[in-house]
Structures are given as C-alpha cells and as structure tokens.
Scaffold this motif. Structure first.
Motif, PDB file in Angstrom:
ATOM      1  N   ALA A   1       0.828  -1.246  -0.132  1.00  0.00           N
ATOM      2  CA  ALA A   1       0.070  -0.028   0.078  1.00  0.00           C
ATOM      3  C   ALA A   1       0.723   1.283   0.004  1.00  0.00           C
ATOM      4  CB  ALA A   1      -0.978   0.028   0.955  1.00  0.00           C
ATOM      5  N   GLN A   2       1.772   1.106   0.802  1.00  0.00           N
ATOM      6  CA  GLN A   2       2.844   2.422   0.749  1.00  0.00           C
ATOM      7  C   GLN A   2       3.632   2.666  -0.735  1.00  0.00           C
ATOM      8  OE1 GLN A   2       6.013   1.911   3.719  1.00  0.00           O
ATOM      9  NE2 GLN A   2       4.531   1.132   5.005  1.00  0.00           N
ATOM     10  N   ALA A   3       3.801   1.342  -1.259  1.00  0.00           N
ATOM     11  CA  ALA A   3       4.294   1.472  -2.619  1.00  0.00           C
ATOM     12  C   ALA A   3       3.395   1.986  -3.553  1.00  0.00           C
ATOM     13  CB  ALA A   3       5.073   0.111  -2.993  1.00  0.00           C
ATOM     14  N   ALA A   4       2.081   1.637  -3.535  1.00  0.00           N
ATOM     15  CA  ALA A   4       1.001   1.928  -4.483  1.00  0.00           C
ATOM     16  C   ALA A   4       0.698   3.451  -4.170  1.00  0.00           C
ATOM     17  CB  ALA A   4      -0.128   0.844  -4.228  1.00  0.00           C
ATOM     18  N   GLY A   5       0.846   3.980  -2.999  1.00  0.00           N
ATOM     19  CA  GLY A   5       0.480   5.372  -2.474  1.00  0.00           C
ATOM     20  C   GLY A   5      -1.010   5.498  -2.461  1.00  0.00           C
ATOM     21  N   ALA A   6      -1.865   4.107  -2.534  1.00  0.00           N
ATOM     22  CA  ALA A   6      -3.067   4.346  -2.540  1.00  0.00           C
ATOM     23  C   ALA A   6      -3.893   2.941  -1.873  1.00  0.00           C
ATOM     24  CB  ALA A   6      -3.735   4.412  -4.026  1.00  0.00           C
ATOM     25  N   VAL A   7      -4.820   3.126  -1.125  1.00  0.00           N
ATOM     26  CA  VAL A   7      -5.427   1.961  -0.423  1.00  0.00           C
ATOM     27  C   VAL A   7      -6.638   1.470  -1.156  1.00  0.00           C
ATOM     28  CG1 VAL A   7      -6.530   1.408   1.605  1.00  0.00           C
ATOM     29  CG2 VAL A   7      -4.086   2.175   1.610  1.00  0.00           C
ATOM     30  N   ASN A   8      -6.733   0.204  -1.447  1.00  0.00           N
ATOM     31  CA  ASN A   8      -8.049  -0.347  -1.947  1.00  0.00           C
ATOM     32  C   ASN A   8      -8.982  -1.204  -0.894  1.00  0.00           C
ATOM     33  OD1 ASN A   8      -6.799  -2.757  -2.209  1.00  0.00           O
ATOM     34  ND2 ASN A   8      -7.951  -3.415  -4.091  1.00  0.00           N
ATOM     35  N   THR A   9      -8.068  -1.697   0.222  1.00  0.00           N
ATOM     36  CA  THR A   9      -8.540  -2.496   1.129  1.00  0.00           C
ATOM     37  C   THR A   9      -8.451  -1.844   2.301  1.00  0.00           C
ATOM     38  OG1 THR A   9      -8.151  -4.319  -0.142  1.00  0.00           O
ATOM     39  CG2 THR A   9      -8.618  -4.791   2.048  1.00  0.00           C
ATOM     40  N   LEU A  10      -9.397  -1.680   3.579  1.00  0.00           N
ATOM     41  CA  LEU A  10      -9.259  -1.380   5.001  1.00  0.00           C
ATOM     42  C   LEU A  10      -9.817  -2.357   5.816  1.00  0.00           C
ATOM     43  CD1 LEU A  10     -10.523   2.407   4.560  1.00  0.00           C
ATOM     44  CD2 LEU A  10      -8.216   1.675   5.204  1.00  0.00           C
ATOM     45  N   LYS A  11      -9.038  -2.627   6.809  1.00  0.00           N
ATOM     46  CA  LYS A  11      -9.476  -3.713   7.779  1.00  0.00           C
ATOM     47  C   LYS A  11      -9.484  -2.926   9.193  1.00  0.00           C
ATOM     48  CE  LYS A  11      -7.907  -8.150   9.727  1.00  0.00           C
ATOM     49  NZ  LYS A  11      -6.807  -9.111   9.410  1.00  0.00           N
ATOM     50  N   PHE A  12     -10.428  -3.165  10.082  1.00  0.00           N
ATOM     51  CA  PHE A  12     -10.628  -2.587  11.330  1.00  0.00           C
ATOM     52  C   PHE A  12     -10.662  -3.676  12.288  1.00  0.00           C
ATOM     53  CE2 PHE A  12     -13.630  -0.715   8.063  1.00  0.00           C
ATOM     54  CZ  PHE A  12     -12.847   0.339   7.819  1.00  0.00           C
ATOM     55  N   ASP A  13      -9.702  -3.296  13.046  1.00  0.00           N
ATOM     56  CA  ASP A  13      -9.125  -4.270  14.044  1.00  0.00           C
ATOM     57  C   ASP A  13      -8.901  -3.435  15.520  1.00  0.00           C
ATOM     58  OD1 ASP A  13      -8.586  -6.599  15.396  1.00  0.00           O
ATOM     59  OD2 ASP A  13      -6.657  -6.865  14.155  1.00  0.00           O
ATOM     60  N   GLY A  14     -10.230  -3.290  16.141  1.00  0.00           N
ATOM     61  CA  GLY A  14      -9.838  -2.610  17.541  1.00  0.00           C
ATOM     62  C   GLY A  14      -9.469  -1.059  17.015  1.00  0.00           C
ATOM     63  N   ASP A  15      -8.525  -0.457  17.597  1.00  0.00           N
ATOM     64  CA  ASP A  15      -7.932   0.652  17.254  1.00  0.00           C
ATOM     65  C   ASP A  15      -7.069   0.814  15.739  1.00  0.00           C
ATOM     66  OD1 ASP A  15      -9.106   1.890  19.379  1.00  0.00           O
ATOM     67  OD2 ASP A  15      -7.293   1.935  20.713  1.00  0.00           O
ATOM     68  N   ILE A  16      -6.893   0.015  15.295  1.00  0.00           N
ATOM     69  CA  ILE A  16      -5.907  -0.208  14.144  1.00  0.00           C
ATOM     70  C   ILE A  16      -6.768  -0.296  12.886  1.00  0.00           C
ATOM     71  CG2 ILE A  16      -4.337  -1.800  12.966  1.00  0.00           C
ATOM     72  CD1 ILE A  16      -3.558  -2.841  15.734  1.00  0.00           C
ATOM     73  N   ILE A  17      -6.517   0.660  11.951  1.00  0.00           N
ATOM     74  CA  ILE A  17      -7.150   0.926  10.691  1.00  0.00           C
ATOM     75  C   ILE A  17      -5.956   0.361   9.681  1.00  0.00           C
ATOM     76  CG2 ILE A  17      -8.122   2.230   9.008  1.00  0.00           C
ATOM     77  CD1 ILE A  17      -8.957   4.099  11.179  1.00  0.00           C
ATOM     78  N   LEU A  18      -5.873  -1.070   9.231  1.00  0.00           N
ATOM     79  CA  LEU A  18      -5.065  -1.385   8.437  1.00  0.00           C
ATOM     80  C   LEU A  18      -5.359  -1.153   6.895  1.00  0.00           C
ATOM     81  CD1 LEU A  18      -2.376  -3.253   7.931  1.00  0.00           C
ATOM     82  CD2 LEU A  18      -4.080  -4.974   7.384  1.00  0.00           C
ATOM     83  N   GLY A  19      -4.298  -0.554   6.070  1.00  0.00           N
ATOM     84  CA  GLY A  19      -4.605   0.082   4.802  1.00  0.00           C
ATOM     85  C   GLY A  19      -3.804  -1.020   3.962  1.00  0.00           C
ATOM     86  N   ASP A  20      -4.461  -1.534   2.750  1.00  0.00           N
ATOM     87  CA  ASP A  20      -3.573  -2.439   2.109  1.00  0.00           C
ATOM     88  C   ASP A  20      -3.909  -2.307   0.687  1.00  0.00           C
ATOM     89  OD1 ASP A  20      -2.226  -4.420   1.184  1.00  0.00           O
ATOM     90  OD2 ASP A  20      -3.049  -6.226   2.144  1.00  0.00           O
TER      91      ASP A  20
END
Ligand code: ATR
Length: 272
Positions: free
Chosen positions: A82-101
C-alpha cells in the motif's frame, strides 16, 4: 446463527460495482458468515462514512474511485504494497488499528500467472501509463523479477518519475513511447485511454505473436488497445480477472481464507 460480520465497497459512484456479488460468492464458498454492502459516500464525506460504518460494526471495506488516496491517508498502519502504491483499496478495522492495504497489483499478477498461464520472471514487460493505476502494480510486478520493466506514458516526465521511485526495487526504466520499437512478452495498459476509446501512444512493434496484451479495463467488447494488439497477433486479456483476484486477496486479508476464483470469474464473464 451469529450476527454476520459486515463489509462493504465504498465509492462514488458505487452502484455498478461487482464487489458485492464477488464477495458474497466467496463467503458462500468459504462458509464465512458475512454480509457485503455498497456504501455511497458523499464526495466530501469519505471519512465520516467509514467511521459511521465502523461504529455500526463494519469490519472492513474495499475502496474505489475516488477515495483510494483518502483511504491511504486514513489508515493508521500501511502494508508495504500500500505504501508503494500510494493508494489503498482495502481497509481492515481491528480495534484501534485501521490497516490499509492494496491488493490491485497482486490481483493483476495472479491473473496473469495463474489464470492466463504466463510467466513474468525473466520476461520483458511494458507498462503503459504512469498514474495511480500504473503505480499500484509496479511493486508486485518487480517482485516477479522480470528481465526488465519498461514504463511509457503520454507525458514522459511522469514515466521517468515512476521509474525513479522504484529504481531500488528492480530493473525498471522509463522509455520513449514513440522510439520504443522492439517487442515485449507482456504489454499492460494501465492508462485510462480505453475509457475514451483511444489508443495510448506506442509503436506497433511492441507486439509479437507470442505477446500477451493486457488491458486493466474491462468491457463487453475488447478495448481499442486490445483490438489493436490482436490485429498484430498478440493474445489479449482484459481486467476482469484482475478485478476478481484483487477481491480474493482482500477476502484473504479480512478472513484469512483462500478462495477458488474460477467459478465467479466464469459467471461474470458469462453475464457481460
Ligand atoms: P488512474 O488512477 O486511472 O491511473 P490517473 O492517475 O489520472 O488515473 O492516470 C491516468 C493515466 O492514463 C496517465 O498515465 C495518463 O497519461 P498522462 O500522464 O499523460 O495524463 C493516461 N491517459 C489518460 N488518458 C489517456 C489517453 N487518452 N491517451 C493516453 N494516455 C492517457
């Protein structure tokens, strides 16, 4: 039965998204108790829409046009791709963590290798375009260790910038679209030229009979790029398989389960 976990695709517009059909199919196949919805967010209301979905029990979203950059900024943790792409198409919500992939690039690579049966390792790849869609697939392509990845673009300075950004990740160079008169094993159209039924600038010599020409767009009929490639003897493939494979990778990120993508790909193809 327990309450199903909620997922959604968020975008604007979003009504034509095939993601609900694809993910609902995956869930049935994998025996996962989820519901997958469409979320139309106002153009200035991405974060509010996501936050309210999370408050209502949302576990993850796919992000589509025009919110992929905002999703990248909204995530609290980003995967390397996601860092390499500079964009996120998938978010996963896990407690306080918002994972961007970002699963777009893997979707493309899996579709080419597994579904189209083509090898990328050691091959000559031509990537046309230097916008968000192109940037999103560069790292997964380089991870396959092609002999070279040449990037061309209507605006050449952007191709140079893109190649420079990934220079430490593999053999990537920018090319001059008009001067490039040699053939490639795989030619990928990552421009939005197909939307306006135009050809991206390139020399017809890039296509050989053994080439695979891939358009990341898909439509009922082959795009002008694919028709041009086909007339020059190349095998052609549109982006429907990439769509299904990026969805399967998102499903894996959320649920930890690998699904068989063949039946839904055939079903979507049949409906086009
Ligand atoms: P996306 O997220 O779809 O990549 P983008 O970031 O706006 O959208 O990038 C669009 C890409 O398609 C760019 O590479 C653009 O070329 P320029 O950088 O020269 O603008 C390319 N593109 C769009 N329309 C095109 C056309 N009609 N012919 C050729 N290239 C085109």
């Amino acid at each position: 039965m327990n309450t199903p976990d909620r997922y959604a695709v968020i975008g604007n517009p979003v009504e034509h998204s095939k993601s609900p059909e694809i993910h609902t199919y995956f869930a049935v196949q994998a025996g996962q108790n989820i519901v997958y919805e469409r979320l139309l967010a106002p153009l200035d209301g991405f974060v509010d829409s996501v936050q309210s979905f999370v408050r209502d029990g949302g576990r993850g979203v796919n992000v589509t046009v025009p919110f992929k950059l905002q999703a990248h900024a909204f995530a609290t943790v980003l995967t390397e791709r996601a860092q390499a792409a500079g964009a996120v198409n998938t978010l996963k919500f896990d407690g306080d963590i918002i994972l961007g992939d970002n699963t777009d690039g893997v979707g493309l690579v899996v579709d080419i290798i597994r579904n189209a049966g083509r090898v990328l390792t050691g091959k000559r790849i031509l990537l046309i375009g230097a916008g968000g869609a192109a940037r999103g697939v560069v790292l997964p392509l380089l991870e396959q260790a092609p002999a070279e990845l040449v990037v061309i673009n209507r605006t050449i300075s952007k191709a140079v910038e893109l190649a420079y950004r990934f220079a430490d990740k593999g053999c990537i160079v920018a090319g001059d679209a008009k001067a490039l008169q040699r053939s490639f094993d795989i030619i990928i159209n990552a421009t939005s030229s197909s939307l306006v039924e135009e050809m991206p600038p390139l020399d017809s010599a890039v296509f050989a009979e053994s080439s695979l020409a891939y358009d990341m767009m898909y439509a009922k009929e082959p795009t002008v790029f694919l028709r041009f490639a086909s007339e020059r003897g190349a095998t052609i493939r549109d982006g429907l398989g990439m769509l299904v494979e990026q969805a399967a990778e998102s499903f894996f990120v959320w649920r930890g389960v690998r699904v068989n993508t063949m039946p839904i790909l055939a079903s979507l193809r049949g409906k086009m």
